[in-house]
Design a protein around this motif. Sequence first.
Motif, PDB file in Angstrom:
ATOM      1  N   ASN A 246      -8.097  -6.314   0.911  1.00  0.00           N
ATOM      2  CA  ASN A 246      -8.160  -5.102   0.110  1.00  0.00           C
ATOM      3  C   ASN A 246      -9.444  -5.097  -0.695  1.00  0.00           C
ATOM      4  O   ASN A 246      -9.892  -6.152  -1.175  1.00  0.00           O
ATOM      5  CB  ASN A 246      -6.986  -5.026  -0.866  1.00  0.00           C
ATOM      6  CG  ASN A 246      -5.860  -4.151  -0.342  1.00  0.00           C
ATOM      7  OD1 ASN A 246      -5.984  -3.563   0.723  1.00  0.00           O
ATOM      8  ND2 ASN A 246      -4.777  -4.057  -1.079  1.00  0.00           N
TER       9      ASN A 246
ATOM     10  N   GLU B 119       0.828  -1.203   0.000  1.00  0.00           N
ATOM     11  CA  GLU B 119       0.000   0.000   0.000  1.00  0.00           C
ATOM     12  C   GLU B 119       0.866   1.257   0.000  1.00  0.00           C
ATOM     13  O   GLU B 119       1.946   1.281   0.594  1.00  0.00           O
ATOM     14  CB  GLU B 119      -0.910   0.019   1.236  1.00  0.00           C
ATOM     15  CG  GLU B 119      -2.072  -0.944   1.191  1.00  0.00           C
ATOM     16  CD  GLU B 119      -3.134  -0.472   0.217  1.00  0.00           C
ATOM     17  OE1 GLU B 119      -3.551   0.698   0.292  1.00  0.00           O
ATOM     18  OE2 GLU B 119      -3.550  -1.279  -0.620  1.00  0.00           O
TER      19      GLU B 119
ATOM     20  N   HIS C  46     -11.550  -2.564  -3.853  1.00  0.00           N
ATOM     21  CA  HIS C  46     -11.283  -1.557  -4.869  1.00  0.00           C
ATOM     22  C   HIS C  46     -12.585  -0.847  -5.205  1.00  0.00           C
ATOM     23  O   HIS C  46     -13.579  -1.479  -5.571  1.00  0.00           O
ATOM     24  CB  HIS C  46     -10.689  -2.204  -6.124  1.00  0.00           C
ATOM     25  CG  HIS C  46      -9.507  -3.093  -5.839  1.00  0.00           C
ATOM     26  ND1 HIS C  46      -8.242  -2.609  -5.640  1.00  0.00           N
ATOM     27  CD2 HIS C  46      -9.427  -4.445  -5.677  1.00  0.00           C
ATOM     28  CE1 HIS C  46      -7.419  -3.606  -5.381  1.00  0.00           C
ATOM     29  NE2 HIS C  46      -8.117  -4.733  -5.396  1.00  0.00           N
TER      30      HIS C  46
ATOM     31  N   CYS D 118      -8.310  -0.685   2.595  1.00  0.00           N
ATOM     32  CA  CYS D 118      -8.053  -1.837   3.465  1.00  0.00           C
ATOM     33  C   CYS D 118      -9.202  -1.976   4.461  1.00  0.00           C
ATOM     34  O   CYS D 118      -9.558  -1.011   5.138  1.00  0.00           O
ATOM     35  CB  CYS D 118      -6.745  -1.651   4.231  1.00  0.00           C
ATOM     36  SG  CYS D 118      -5.286  -1.427   3.198  1.00  0.00           S
TER      37      CYS D 118
ATOM     38  N   ARG E  20      -9.523   2.937  -6.683  1.00  0.00           N
ATOM     39  CA  ARG E  20      -8.649   3.136  -5.531  1.00  0.00           C
ATOM     40  C   ARG E  20      -8.724   1.940  -4.590  1.00  0.00           C
ATOM     41  O   ARG E  20      -9.764   1.290  -4.479  1.00  0.00           O
ATOM     42  CB  ARG E  20      -9.033   4.411  -4.770  1.00  0.00           C
ATOM     43  CG  ARG E  20      -8.620   5.699  -5.456  1.00  0.00           C
ATOM     44  CD  ARG E  20      -8.905   6.896  -4.581  1.00  0.00           C
ATOM     45  NE  ARG E  20      -8.329   8.121  -5.116  1.00  0.00           N
ATOM     46  CZ  ARG E  20      -8.427   9.310  -4.546  1.00  0.00           C
ATOM     47  NH1 ARG E  20      -9.097   9.443  -3.413  1.00  0.00           N
ATOM     48  NH2 ARG E  20      -7.879  10.378  -5.102  1.00  0.00           N
ATOM     49  N   ASN E  21      -7.609   1.703  -3.871  1.00  0.00           N
ATOM     50  CA  ASN E  21      -7.545   0.605  -2.912  1.00  0.00           C
ATOM     51  C   ASN E  21      -7.961   1.076  -1.519  1.00  0.00           C
ATOM     52  O   ASN E  21      -7.641   2.201  -1.104  1.00  0.00           O
ATOM     53  CB  ASN E  21      -6.115   0.054  -2.823  1.00  0.00           C
ATOM     54  CG  ASN E  21      -5.703  -0.683  -4.073  1.00  0.00           C
ATOM     55  OD1 ASN E  21      -6.541  -1.115  -4.855  1.00  0.00           O
ATOM     56  ND2 ASN E  21      -4.403  -0.821  -4.274  1.00  0.00           N
TER      57      ASN E  21
END
Length: 581
Positions: A257, A196, A259, A266, A263-264
């Motif tokens: 994770n 990340e 999406h 957590c 964008r990622n």
Amino acid sequence: MLQYEGFIFFDNGIGLSESDSEKINEITPYESFFSIGISTKDFGNSIGYKCQGAKLCFDSNRFDIITRCKKEDYWRWKSIDNPKKNLTPHYSLESQKISEIWKTLEKIFVQPDERTKLVINQLNEVFFKTQFLTGTMIIIQGVNVKDFSYYYGTDKGNLSYIRNYIRFNTRHGDVRILRPHDTGFSTATSRIFEKEQGYTDDCKLSLWTVTGSLPLGYLENLTAGYPYLDKSPEIFKNPAQISRLLSFKGYSRYAKNIHVDGRNYCLILAIDGNRKVLDEHKELDRQGSNGKRSGIRLVDQRGTLICSQGVKICQYDQIYENSEMNDYEVLAGDNGKRHYIFIINGNFELVMNRNFITEDARILINSKKFLDQIKIFFDEARYKDPVFDQLIKRLKNEYTSQKKEIVVEQLESRKNGLQNRGRFIINGIKVNTEDKIKTIKIEQLVNKWFVEPDPGEEHWVGALYTLFAHLVSSESPYANFWIRPLTFSGVGIDSIATGNEQRPLDPKCLKTVEYKFDFPEEYFNHQLILTDQIICWQFDTSLQVDSEIEDCSEYFGKICYSNELDNLGYEIRALLNKGMN
């Protein structure tokens, strides 16, 4: 430094360059340290791009900075007395070049006592020539804070406030650092999180600590990463097997994770039973501890947490108010939050004081596409580990049995409480006639009592305003402020109202209205530039002209009183973004 009520911070990084060749965003790193709203950092690549944290150093009696970059054969030093007052835009920031900086350091502290000497003896010539070859040292004396020794003394060991604040609330306590061997999180997921943006677990941080066994003090290395509890070594009963859920001592871990919009993010779920948490988080304050622990509250570390770039920002149970999360609404209650931490980490934009997310971030988190991902995450966690599944089932069973009794009790309490609340009646509406002001009675409202709104009853404020807006005559001197609401919503802008009865639906004649019990709040939770009127039951009449009102999008406006409002309110003008120069 308890003697001077201050701190010494230092790092062995690259230092703060004053060279024009090192400028980023048209400012040198050294200048950026002293600037507000200008930074060498880019949003998304690091914490601190808003340039606020370092500025807290200036609320002190004296500030010193020592820095050195790689190609320099000298240290640079700058000292400022009373920086909050003296550090003006015209103040010279030019530093002095010092070759034997350890001698200068000795002169900074006037008449040091034995506590201070223990520290500065470590910062000697050998230290500067072997350990502090590059980096930055900040020395602050006379910090403007109450109870300095309680919050920032380091003689309480594991119960030190500053020690636990670093672990729970700073970048060093990055929530993405999972320590799978100790905590029980998946090693594979931990490795994914390591990729990340901004993740780092190799930055060492030490805190000067004094204990009974080491009264001379030493630099204690603080483990990087959020202090998740270790996995339980013993066999435990699951939530379905125990008589009281408060006695639950089990654990469960799941993280992944997701999406959204490219964008990622957590998602991290750490189940730790209430009894396990009370037994192992001995450093955290809880009811009845009477300040005998660290001062960091246990209740603030439980439940659903929003984090940005690894740093805990705020609790956020609002996601469970959405229909997509109906299956997990029990997690929002106090009984549920005792047993878990659920972390949503992303590159979220924050309000100026960094204690909450912006309106855009809030809208994203509560969007269907984001909530669907959270729902899938919880469903997977229940499938993969029966502990979480049984916890949800147990909470639902207890909630169902208590819900009816609680609702009935709350409803009866509200009914009985109405007779003790403030009330009023409407005697009539004042209108201007040719020769005098006349009061016209409204027959439908004669001798009918209305209950005054209480805090939290913004909807009632809106309902009263809507009623009165239909009663106010066009001849009233305040008719311009009683625009008629056409809609009412619990999401986004409260009302769209018309200010022109000749063309009531003409978009050019429509205005936006927000309802509040009182105003101003710490910050306005909508965008000022999109809000035409704010209607409140009570407002602060003590605010001076040009006092600032800040909104959720980091805009602020200045208060202006007018004869037209005649002490009934004020206008908010000159809207600007705090990031503008």
